[in-house]
Design a protein around this motif. Sequence first.
Motif, PDB file in Angstrom:
ATOM      1  N   LYS A  30      50.689  48.830  38.152  1.00 32.11           N
ATOM      2  CA  LYS A  30      49.629  48.554  37.188  1.00 32.11           C
ATOM      3  C   LYS A  30      49.754  47.101  36.738  1.00 32.11           C
ATOM      4  O   LYS A  30      50.859  46.613  36.513  1.00 32.11           O
ATOM      5  CB  LYS A  30      49.770  49.498  35.993  1.00 32.11           C
ATOM      6  CG  LYS A  30      48.677  49.392  34.974  1.00 32.11           C
ATOM      7  CD  LYS A  30      48.865  50.451  33.885  1.00 32.11           C
ATOM      8  CE  LYS A  30      47.802  50.370  32.840  1.00 32.11           C
ATOM      9  NZ  LYS A  30      47.997  51.357  31.777  1.00 32.11           N
ATOM     10  N   LEU A  31      48.633  46.414  36.618  1.00 26.96           N
ATOM     11  CA  LEU A  31      48.657  45.043  36.144  1.00 26.96           C
ATOM     12  C   LEU A  31      47.448  44.773  35.267  1.00 26.96           C
ATOM     13  O   LEU A  31      46.514  45.561  35.214  1.00 26.96           O
ATOM     14  CB  LEU A  31      48.712  44.057  37.323  1.00 26.96           C
ATOM     15  CG  LEU A  31      47.658  44.174  38.424  1.00 26.96           C
ATOM     16  CD1 LEU A  31      46.362  43.506  38.036  1.00 26.96           C
ATOM     17  CD2 LEU A  31      48.205  43.570  39.702  1.00 26.96           C
ATOM     18  N   HIS A  32      47.508  43.655  34.562  1.00 30.95           N
ATOM     19  CA  HIS A  32      46.403  43.242  33.700  1.00 30.95           C
ATOM     20  C   HIS A  32      45.766  42.008  34.323  1.00 30.95           C
ATOM     21  O   HIS A  32      46.462  41.096  34.755  1.00 30.95           O
ATOM     22  CB  HIS A  32      46.906  42.902  32.293  1.00 30.95           C
ATOM     23  CG  HIS A  32      45.820  42.398  31.395  1.00 30.95           C
ATOM     24  ND1 HIS A  32      45.023  43.244  30.674  1.00 30.95           N
ATOM     25  CD2 HIS A  32      45.377  41.151  31.143  1.00 30.95           C
ATOM     26  CE1 HIS A  32      44.140  42.524  29.995  1.00 30.95           C
ATOM     27  NE2 HIS A  32      44.332  41.252  30.269  1.00 30.95           N
ATOM     28  N   VAL A  33      44.456  41.990  34.367  1.00 30.77           N
ATOM     29  CA  VAL A  33      43.729  40.820  34.868  1.00 30.77           C
ATOM     30  C   VAL A  33      42.562  40.550  33.927  1.00 30.77           C
ATOM     31  O   VAL A  33      41.895  41.473  33.469  1.00 30.77           O
ATOM     32  CB  VAL A  33      43.245  41.031  36.322  1.00 30.77           C
ATOM     33  CG1 VAL A  33      42.336  42.226  36.443  1.00 30.77           C
ATOM     34  CG2 VAL A  33      42.582  39.787  36.864  1.00 30.77           C
ATOM     35  N   ALA A  40      41.046  36.496  41.031  1.00 31.36           N
ATOM     36  CA  ALA A  40      42.155  37.449  40.960  1.00 31.36           C
ATOM     37  C   ALA A  40      41.645  38.876  41.120  1.00 31.36           C
ATOM     38  O   ALA A  40      42.232  39.679  41.846  1.00 31.36           O
ATOM     39  CB  ALA A  40      42.901  37.297  39.636  1.00 31.36           C
ATOM     40  N   ARG A  41      40.543  39.184  40.469  1.00 34.08           N
ATOM     41  CA  ARG A  41      39.980  40.535  40.594  1.00 34.08           C
ATOM     42  C   ARG A  41      39.610  40.839  42.038  1.00 34.08           C
ATOM     43  O   ARG A  41      39.879  41.933  42.543  1.00 34.08           O
ATOM     44  CB  ARG A  41      38.751  40.695  39.693  1.00 34.08           C
ATOM     45  CG  ARG A  41      39.141  40.722  38.208  1.00 34.08           C
ATOM     46  CD  ARG A  41      37.951  40.905  37.332  1.00 34.08           C
ATOM     47  NE  ARG A  41      37.302  42.184  37.614  1.00 34.08           N
ATOM     48  CZ  ARG A  41      36.201  42.592  37.048  1.00 34.08           C
ATOM     49  NH1 ARG A  41      35.592  41.840  36.161  1.00 34.08           N
ATOM     50  NH2 ARG A  41      35.675  43.762  37.345  1.00 34.08           N
ATOM     51  N   GLY A  53      40.871  50.643  33.347  1.00 34.31           N
ATOM     52  CA  GLY A  53      40.481  50.553  31.940  1.00 34.31           C
ATOM     53  C   GLY A  53      39.796  49.221  31.701  1.00 34.31           C
ATOM     54  O   GLY A  53      39.783  48.346  32.557  1.00 34.31           O
ATOM     55  N   VAL A  54      39.238  49.075  30.518  1.00 37.17           N
ATOM     56  CA  VAL A  54      38.558  47.834  30.158  1.00 37.17           C
ATOM     57  C   VAL A  54      38.957  47.478  28.734  1.00 37.17           C
ATOM     58  O   VAL A  54      38.903  48.321  27.839  1.00 37.17           O
ATOM     59  CB  VAL A  54      37.016  48.006  30.235  1.00 37.17           C
ATOM     60  CG1 VAL A  54      36.317  46.745  29.763  1.00 37.17           C
ATOM     61  CG2 VAL A  54      36.589  48.380  31.641  1.00 37.17           C
TER      62      VAL A  54
END
Length: 70
Positions: A30-33, A40-41, A53-54
């Motif tokens: 899991k990572l945050h972008v 990156a996305r 999630g958002v």
Amino acid sequence: MEAYRGKGVGTEVMSQIEHLLNQKEITYFKLHVFGSSTGARKLYEELGFQVAGVNMLKSLDSKMVKYENN
């Protein structure tokens, strides 16, 4: 860094991390972008990541610097 974009560096790094996680029997990655980080996305989606999630932000302080991903 811009000089390294599009040269496979990110793909290789993510591949090595995934290999290490598999060795340690970790079952998900899991990572945050930042939503505004389209490059990156795109990379993460090409590697099989899915949106989980958002996060959303609204500034209530007019002195707060506008949120940007730089």
